[in-house]
Design an enzyme around this catalytic site. Sequence first.
Site, mmCIF file in Angstrom:
data_model
loop_
_atom_site.group_PDB
_atom_site.id
_atom_site.type_symbol
_atom_site.label_atom_id
_atom_site.label_comp_id
_atom_site.label_asym_id
_atom_site.label_seq_id
_atom_site.Cartn_x
_atom_site.Cartn_y
_atom_site.Cartn_z
ATOM 1 N N SER A 78 14.893 20.880 -16.610
ATOM 2 C CA SER A 78 13.654 21.625 -16.809
ATOM 3 C C SER A 78 13.972 22.882 -17.598
ATOM 4 O O SER A 78 15.076 23.416 -17.510
ATOM 5 C CB SER A 78 13.061 21.984 -15.445
ATOM 6 O OG SER A 78 12.281 23.163 -15.553
ATOM 7 N N HIS B 64 0.830 -1.219 0.000
ATOM 8 C CA HIS B 64 0.000 0.000 0.000
ATOM 9 C C HIS B 64 0.858 1.261 0.000
ATOM 10 O O HIS B 64 0.420 2.305 0.454
ATOM 11 C CB HIS B 64 -0.947 0.055 1.211
ATOM 12 C CG HIS B 64 -1.704 -1.207 1.442
ATOM 13 N ND1 HIS B 64 -2.974 -1.415 0.954
ATOM 14 C CD2 HIS B 64 -1.345 -2.346 2.078
ATOM 15 C CE1 HIS B 64 -3.385 -2.623 1.302
ATOM 16 N NE2 HIS B 64 -2.412 -3.220 1.979
ATOM 17 N N GLU C 199 9.380 8.095 -16.707
ATOM 18 C CA GLU C 199 8.024 8.601 -16.953
ATOM 19 C C GLU C 199 7.546 8.233 -18.351
ATOM 20 O O GLU C 199 6.379 7.888 -18.558
ATOM 21 C CB GLU C 199 7.993 10.117 -16.776
ATOM 22 C CG GLU C 199 8.166 10.550 -15.334
ATOM 23 C CD GLU C 199 8.403 12.053 -15.235
ATOM 24 O OE1 GLU C 199 7.509 12.749 -14.761
ATOM 25 O OE2 GLU C 199 9.480 12.517 -15.643
ATOM 26 N N LYS D 125 16.452 21.168 -11.652
ATOM 27 C CA LYS D 125 15.720 19.912 -11.838
ATOM 28 C C LYS D 125 16.549 18.805 -12.465
ATOM 29 O O LYS D 125 17.415 19.022 -13.290
ATOM 30 C CB LYS D 125 14.471 20.144 -12.708
ATOM 31 C CG LYS D 125 13.365 20.886 -12.003
ATOM 32 C CD LYS D 125 12.909 20.230 -10.714
ATOM 33 C CE LYS D 125 11.944 19.102 -10.954
ATOM 34 N NZ LYS D 125 10.677 19.556 -11.461
#
Length: 455
Positions: A276, A155, A289, A282
């Site tokens: 970024s 979980h 992704e 970043k």
Amino acid sequence: MSLLRGRFKSSVSDLMQRFSSSLEVDLRMLDEDIEGSKAHATMLGETGIISAKDARTLTEGLDTVRGELASGAWVPGIEHEDIHMAVEARLTELVGPVGGKLHTARSRNDQVATDLRLWLRRGLGELDLALRELLETLLQRAETDGHTLMPGYTHLQRGQPIFLGHQLLAHAFALSRDRGRFQDALARLNRCPLGACAMAGTPHPIDRQRTAELLGFGGVAENAMDAVAARDHAQEVAAAATICMTNLSRMAEELVLWSSAEFAFIRLSGSFATGSSIMPQKRNPDAAELVRGKAGRVAGAFTALTNLVKSLPLAYNRDLQEDREALFDAVETTRDCLRIMAGAWSTLAIESRRFEDELQGDFSLATELADDLSSKGVPFREAHDTVGHLVQALEAKGETLSALTPERARSFHPKLGDDLESLLDPRKAAERRSSYGGTAWSEVKRQLSLLRDAL
Ligand code: ARG
């Protein structure tokens, strides 16, 4: 001039021509088309359906066409409906009317079906290579960094301490099942449709076994109608790719989470992270992704293929021309994602200290206390309840298990309190889970050698 318009008075509209052409996608299976045609021509020559000289003219001409296409010396135009018509037209330009003999005892229906299976064979070979590379990377990492302790999650809540190797091998086992699924699909699809013709066979004395042999198939597709109509092998590969991609997406999701400042378990290498356009600091996990996102795309390809064949009457229907775009994309996307994951995993840095630090000051070892009680004869449900109360009491005071003393433990249950130090040592806790398939290092090593042997 089109080769197929003898029965028409009018020429086809430009709109229809563009709408119906599959040339662009077909070009990706040029090699397979040439190989299939060469094998067919060779068989026609060997069986005496055409002369040996004509067969040689055809096979040599086909090699020339392939060379011209590869070098760009000849670029087929939109007037060709597909790669099959384009190759035949160019061949006939090069070798003269004998080019027209190539299509004896053949239809584009069995030709397309053959090209597709040949392409899949190659695609599955590349997938297997990419899968092995990723598996190799994971096993390597399990060997070098697998002894790192970390919280095991359920979980997405910290559950029990495990070795990182345990989790890496969980992914590896899933990937090795993906390998098996692709291998199963390959075994089923490796049958040659050529010679099925439109769907009913041919009066010419062809030798389908010989064509199959020349193309390295394991045998022929037995029923000529099934040979041209079936696309379940395409669905099967896309389904296996979809499953493989969902496995990869779960792995990718962990890379995204673990590389965040909140987890900070890993640091992605600069070669697989991106910056970024606005935030200079970043270090984004775009590789992972994209893998996560592309899993949806591959599932879409499976859906497209499945809807394509659903309720389609036998045998060939033009709808089937739509199979390639989805299928090629599913296979190539999966292959690329496997390669990317191998790259990301082989270059990322593992922050062993962070993994282990997370085990301090939490309740990941609560199960140890319950297991200890139950090993002393206390029914597990009662043990679970007792430790639950203990956790509640500590939590209420803002404390964790590290605050537990033998006396305090005994106040919850007389059989609790011995060996607290050892019970609450995360490494010992992981090592105690030495049941078959458990996280104990001896078990991780056993699984590692199983996976190694399979590679
Ligand atoms: N371009 C078609 C395809 O890729 C070729 C098969 C055409 N066959 C036919 N009977 N019209 O599926």
